[in-house]
Enzyme design. Sequence first.
Site, PDB file in Angstrom:
ATOM      1  NE  ARG A   1     -24.522  -4.683  15.872  1.00  0.00           N
ATOM      2  CZ  ARG A   1     -23.359  -4.382  15.295  1.00  0.00           C
ATOM      3  NH1 ARG A   1     -23.308  -3.536  14.287  1.00  0.00           N
ATOM      4  NH2 ARG A   1     -22.239  -4.948  15.720  1.00  0.00           N
TER       5      ARG A   1
ATOM      6  CG  HIS B   1     -23.261  -5.162   8.973  1.00  0.00           C
ATOM      7  ND1 HIS B   1     -24.115  -5.510   9.988  1.00  0.00           N
ATOM      8  CD2 HIS B   1     -22.185  -4.590   9.577  1.00  0.00           C
ATOM      9  CE1 HIS B   1     -23.579  -5.185  11.148  1.00  0.00           C
ATOM     10  NE2 HIS B   1     -22.406  -4.615  10.925  1.00  0.00           N
TER      11      HIS B   1
ATOM     12  CD  GLU C   1     -27.365  -6.733   9.672  1.00  0.00           C
ATOM     13  OE1 GLU C   1     -27.637  -5.545   9.500  1.00  0.00           O
ATOM     14  OE2 GLU C   1     -26.216  -7.138   9.972  1.00  0.00           O
TER      15      GLU C   1
HETATM   16  P1  NAI Z   1     -18.825   3.504  21.471  1.00  0.00           P
HETATM   17  O1  NAI Z   1     -19.101   2.603  22.628  1.00  0.00           O
HETATM   18  O2  NAI Z   1     -17.503   4.169  21.353  1.00  0.00           O
HETATM   19  O3  NAI Z   1     -19.953   4.648  21.427  1.00  0.00           O
HETATM   20  C1  NAI Z   1     -21.310   4.413  21.645  1.00  0.00           C
HETATM   21  C2  NAI Z   1     -21.888   5.673  22.285  1.00  0.00           C
HETATM   22  O4  NAI Z   1     -23.304   5.504  22.411  1.00  0.00           O
HETATM   23  C3  NAI Z   1     -21.329   5.933  23.683  1.00  0.00           C
HETATM   24  O5  NAI Z   1     -20.856   7.265  23.764  1.00  0.00           O
HETATM   25  C4  NAI Z   1     -22.534   5.722  24.583  1.00  0.00           C
HETATM   26  O6  NAI Z   1     -22.537   6.542  25.749  1.00  0.00           O
HETATM   27  C5  NAI Z   1     -23.665   6.086  23.641  1.00  0.00           C
HETATM   28  N1  NAI Z   1     -24.971   5.641  24.089  1.00  0.00           N
HETATM   29  C6  NAI Z   1     -25.287   4.558  24.830  1.00  0.00           C
HETATM   30  N2  NAI Z   1     -26.611   4.529  25.044  1.00  0.00           N
HETATM   31  C7  NAI Z   1     -27.133   5.602  24.434  1.00  0.00           C
HETATM   32  C8  NAI Z   1     -28.451   6.111  24.314  1.00  0.00           C
HETATM   33  N3  NAI Z   1     -29.490   5.497  24.881  1.00  0.00           N
HETATM   34  N4  NAI Z   1     -28.641   7.250  23.603  1.00  0.00           N
HETATM   35  C9  NAI Z   1     -27.572   7.871  23.024  1.00  0.00           C
HETATM   36  N5  NAI Z   1     -26.313   7.432  23.125  1.00  0.00           N
HETATM   37  C10 NAI Z   1     -26.095   6.312  23.817  1.00  0.00           C
HETATM   38  O7  NAI Z   1     -19.162   2.636  20.179  1.00  0.00           O
HETATM   39  P2  NAI Z   1     -18.660   2.901  18.683  1.00  0.00           P
HETATM   40  O8  NAI Z   1     -17.380   2.188  18.468  1.00  0.00           O
HETATM   41  O9  NAI Z   1     -18.756   4.340  18.370  1.00  0.00           O
HETATM   42  O10 NAI Z   1     -19.781   2.084  17.871  1.00  0.00           O
HETATM   43  C11 NAI Z   1     -21.133   2.539  17.821  1.00  0.00           C
HETATM   44  C12 NAI Z   1     -21.980   1.437  17.222  1.00  0.00           C
HETATM   45  O11 NAI Z   1     -21.611   1.260  15.850  1.00  0.00           O
HETATM   46  C13 NAI Z   1     -21.755   0.043  17.838  1.00  0.00           C
HETATM   47  O12 NAI Z   1     -22.617  -0.131  18.946  1.00  0.00           O
HETATM   48  C14 NAI Z   1     -22.081  -0.896  16.724  1.00  0.00           C
HETATM   49  O13 NAI Z   1     -23.422  -1.330  16.882  1.00  0.00           O
HETATM   50  C15 NAI Z   1     -21.984  -0.040  15.464  1.00  0.00           C
HETATM   51  N6  NAI Z   1     -20.979  -0.555  14.523  1.00  0.00           N
HETATM   52  C16 NAI Z   1     -21.361  -0.787  13.239  1.00  0.00           C
HETATM   53  C17 NAI Z   1     -20.453  -1.274  12.314  1.00  0.00           C
HETATM   54  C18 NAI Z   1     -20.824  -1.496  10.884  1.00  0.00           C
HETATM   55  O14 NAI Z   1     -20.049  -2.131  10.141  1.00  0.00           O
HETATM   56  N7  NAI Z   1     -21.952  -1.005  10.395  1.00  0.00           N
HETATM   57  C19 NAI Z   1     -19.084  -1.602  12.722  1.00  0.00           C
HETATM   58  C20 NAI Z   1     -18.759  -1.232  14.086  1.00  0.00           C
HETATM   59  C21 NAI Z   1     -19.692  -0.761  14.955  1.00  0.00           C
END
Ligand code: NAI
Length: 333
Positions: free
Chosen positions: A234, A295, A263
């Site tokens: 993000r 994105h 964005e």
């Molecule tokens: P997920 O929920 O599986 O993993 C997120 C991880 O971040 C978790 O392990 C969590 O414990 C960790 N986390 C939370 N707070 C934290 C902190 N302060 N410091 C370090 N780690 C922390 O989510 P997933 O599916 O891996 O997605 C990650 C991110 O990718 C989403 O939040 C979303 O914003 C982004 N995303 C971007 C897309 C794109 O098209 N560019 C599409 C899908 C997701």
Amino acid sequence: MRIAVFSTKPYDREYLTAANDARLHELHFLEPRLNCETAPLAHGFPAVCAFVNDVLDAETLAVLHAGGTRAIALRSAGFNHVHLPTAARLGLRVMRVPAYSPYAVAEHTVGLILTLTRRLHKAYVRVREGNFSLDGLLGFDLHGRTVGVVGTGKIGAIVARIMHGFGCRLLCHDRVENPECVALGAKYVPLDELLAGADIITLHCPLMPETHHMISAAALANMQRGAMLINTSRGALVETKAVIGALKHGQLGSLGLDVYEEEGDLFFEDLSRQVIQDDVFSRLLTFPNVMITAHQAFFTREALDAISRQTIANVTAFERGETLVNQVSAPAS
Ligand code: NAI
């Protein structure tokens, strides 16, 4: 159920229509982005479907609620754009698609890393113009480099696995250790240590108050000189103005972005005949060592299919009064 689908693009129409093949729902496709001004378009629709740059702030949610909306189906994993306390107060149920294709985002992340490592974005243009010189295209081997993965959930863990395959060392930072990453030999360290030790830093944690601008001027100063930063998570995880300063002085060696904090006014639209009004973004575009995609990381056939099917299933579960396994709620205060 009647669903008002905001921010519709042709591909949303195609995939959502296919996912609704049982015709359980009546889909009304609307092109405008959802915000408090466009929210009245959803008047009389019990369900609204929204995407990442729709604005679901307190004001918009109030207008939706007043118009009879009771469910919001996000066709995204992230939900940072929804004011959840207001949704809870109004009794609006917010659902998301927690996982669709983590491979899509992870593979795009690696695409950005390879592009910047080997200057593929420069080479593409050069060769098409008949310039076959290699000057300025010198890259570096990924093998043996240290990759810092911030957030080792579904996407981060796949990035870690792929980079491990390239022969990289892994530093990880998360609130919880992922055994899959530990099994790859990743070392979990505090964020400061990761920033100081990694050649390539890639962000995969959600945007929350505590992660907002986690890559600040101080964080950038703590990185190795010439490090690469990748953000496909993000935009507001990164303080863009600080990043521009670090790029100008060479502290940051290269930057790969699929997301940008402002964005909303740019991405997903064809603005090629307009003058871009965002001077910060325009400055980013001038750097030869910056690669930006709009994105796009989620944008694979597999992901669109999974997003659409889960979105339809979420609304069906709401309509049937079933347990909403993909509901997002405001954290308890
Ligand atoms: P997920 O929920 O599986 O993993 C997120 C991880 O971040 C978790 O392990 C969590 O414990 C960790 N986390 C939370 N707070 C934290 C902190 N302060 N410091 C370090 N780690 C922390 O989510 P997933 O599916 O891996 O997605 C990650 C991110 O990718 C989403 O939040 C979303 O914003 C982004 N995303 C971007 C897309 C794109 O098209 N560019 C599409 C899908 C997701």
